[in-house]
Write an enzyme that holds these catalytic residues in place. Structure first.
Site, mmCIF file in Angstrom:
data_model
loop_
_atom_site.group_PDB
_atom_site.id
_atom_site.type_symbol
_atom_site.label_atom_id
_atom_site.label_comp_id
_atom_site.label_asym_id
_atom_site.label_seq_id
_atom_site.Cartn_x
_atom_site.Cartn_y
_atom_site.Cartn_z
ATOM 1 N N TYR A 56 -36.531 -66.311 -17.599
ATOM 2 C CA TYR A 56 -36.942 -65.595 -18.514
ATOM 3 C C TYR A 56 -38.666 -66.234 -18.841
ATOM 4 O O TYR A 56 -38.636 -67.196 -19.038
ATOM 5 C CB TYR A 56 -36.596 -65.237 -19.712
ATOM 6 C CG TYR A 56 -37.254 -64.727 -20.802
ATOM 7 C CD1 TYR A 56 -37.179 -63.314 -21.083
ATOM 8 C CD2 TYR A 56 -37.950 -65.395 -21.696
ATOM 9 C CE1 TYR A 56 -38.157 -62.598 -21.989
ATOM 10 C CE2 TYR A 56 -38.868 -64.808 -22.667
ATOM 11 C CZ TYR A 56 -38.958 -63.449 -22.836
ATOM 12 O OH TYR A 56 -39.625 -62.789 -23.708
ATOM 13 N N GLU A 114 -44.406 -59.941 -20.490
ATOM 14 C CA GLU A 114 -42.937 -60.563 -19.945
ATOM 15 C C GLU A 114 -42.497 -60.323 -18.665
ATOM 16 O O GLU A 114 -42.903 -59.068 -18.177
ATOM 17 C CB GLU A 114 -41.984 -59.792 -21.252
ATOM 18 C CG GLU A 114 -40.731 -60.499 -21.166
ATOM 19 C CD GLU A 114 -39.874 -59.820 -22.065
ATOM 20 O OE1 GLU A 114 -39.704 -60.022 -23.126
ATOM 21 O OE2 GLU A 114 -39.296 -58.731 -21.602
#
Ligand code: GDP
Ligand code: MN
Length: 362
Positions: A101, A189
């Protein structure tokens, strides 16, 4: 404004963040064609601006263009988490070894960007934060100084990356920060950033551009009603209203009179007939919607423009509509709908009562 995954990936690609080979497709034939171009197994991803598509069935795999077309047939036009799928991203399927992530957003308390990374990629970061917060590393960036390579290397080290993975990750993170800053992003992201047999890639993208900075990024003007503030609710009355205040009072009024709104939808000020048409199709496509209540108070928004939008969609929808017009070009709007055989109310309460009765009778 949230971008689609494929738009975010186009930005990534332009800024030297590697993305899997592929592109967006708007119909089944195109999906088959792109799958052929990509060659080999592909992944087909519903392009709706919401996370958790994987779990909700919006990410499928196919071994051949024919199979890709079958998957496309299954997905296209369907609803995913309250949104209609009208485009699919077709990409080479990666053999994933590790999911990481990486996210950059603004920490409003500190007034600074914050970078977060985690070895627990592929899962929503909120979930990781709840279950294993020790697996998230974060650090603020001084906005007027920017990121330094040593900061990116520090993150790579926290992830225990080595060799080429260490180097590629470092450059991806530096480039992601560059994207974040250059595009006036609220969030940039990559979840997951994958280490795969084929290399390292941004397998997903989430890029949201600050609305107030959109004038600097003209390539991303809102194009349709899916950009409009929309909240899914439990009831049976689809609502299309201009202005958030009127939209809220419309919902209150419906509830007060014994009705249940199926959604909140604000088409905004000065909505074009095109936006109205798309909003109507979007709301009508929900199976739980038994009637649609269009409540427009003309100010900047013109009732005739709205009326034309309604006519543009009306043949394709099967639920009854109740329209209330008041204000700018009300007369013209009423005339347009009257000529097409539709009544218009000018009293909100009366119109709301009518919508509730029609919805309950359906
Ligand atoms: P999201 O669920 O909306 O965040 O969609 P993602 O793009 O993140 O995809 C969800 C999950 O699908 C990822 O976490 C991966 O596990 C899986 N996935 C996506 N692309 C690929 C791929 O090319 N190969 C494999 N094996 N899995 C993939
Ligand atoms: Mn994801």
């Amino acid at each position: 404004m949230n971008l689609y995954e494929y738009q975010g990936k186009e930005v990534f690609s332009k800024n030297n963040i590697p993305v899997p080979k592929g592109r967006v497709a708007f119909n089944t034939e195109e999906v088959e064609k792109v799958a052929g171009e990509v060659g080999g197994p592909v992944v087909i991803k519903a392009q709706v601006k919401v996370g958790g598509r994987g779990k909700a069935g919006g990410v499928k795999f196919a071994d051949s263009p024919q199979e890709a077309a079958d998957m496309a047939k299954e997905l296209m036009g369907k609803e995913l988490k309250g949104l209609i799928i009208d485009r699919l991203l077709v990409e080479q399927k990666l053999t994933i070894q590790k999911e990481i992530y990486v996210g950059i957003t603004i920490d409003r308390n500190q007034g600074k960007p914050i970078i977060m990374v985690s070895s627990e990629g592929g899962v929503e970061i909120e979930e990781v934060a709840k279950k294993s917060p020790e697996k998230i590393y974060s650090r603020h960036i001084e906005p007027f100084v920017g990121i330094y390579p040593y900061i990116a290397r520090e993150f790579a080290a926290k992830l225990d990356l080595t060799g080429d993975n260490f180097k590629v990750f470092t450059s991806m993170l530096l480039n992601l920060y560059n994207v974040f800053s250059k595009y006036d992003a609220q969030i940039a992201e990559i979840n997951p950033l994958v280490i795969a047999k084929e290399g390292m890639f941004a397998a997903d993208s989430k890029l949201a551009i600050e609305d107030d900075a959109l004038y600097r990024h003209k390539e991303f003007t809102p194009e349709d009603s899916s950009e409009l503030p929309y909240v899914e609710l439990e009831g049976f009355i689809g609502c299309i209203v201009n202005g958030a205040g009127l939209a809220m009072s419309t919902m209150d009024t419906l509830k007060h009179l014994g009705g249940e709104p199926a959604n909140f939808l604000d088409i905004g000020g000065g909505a074009s007939s095109e936006v109205m048409k798309k909003a109507l199709t979007q709301v009508a496509n929900h199976p739980k919607v038994k009637v649609i209540f269009i409540n427009v108070l003309g100010g900047i928004t013109r009732c005739d423009e709205i009326a034309n939008g309604i006519l543009g969609a009306i043949e394709e929808i099967s639920v009854p509509i109740v329209v209330r017009f008041r204000g700018t070009n009300e007369k013209e709007g009423v005339e347009i709908l009257k000529n097409a055989g539709y009544d218009v109310d000018s009293e909100m309460i009366k119109a709301a009562e009518k919508a509730i009765a029609m919805g309950k009778g359906a």
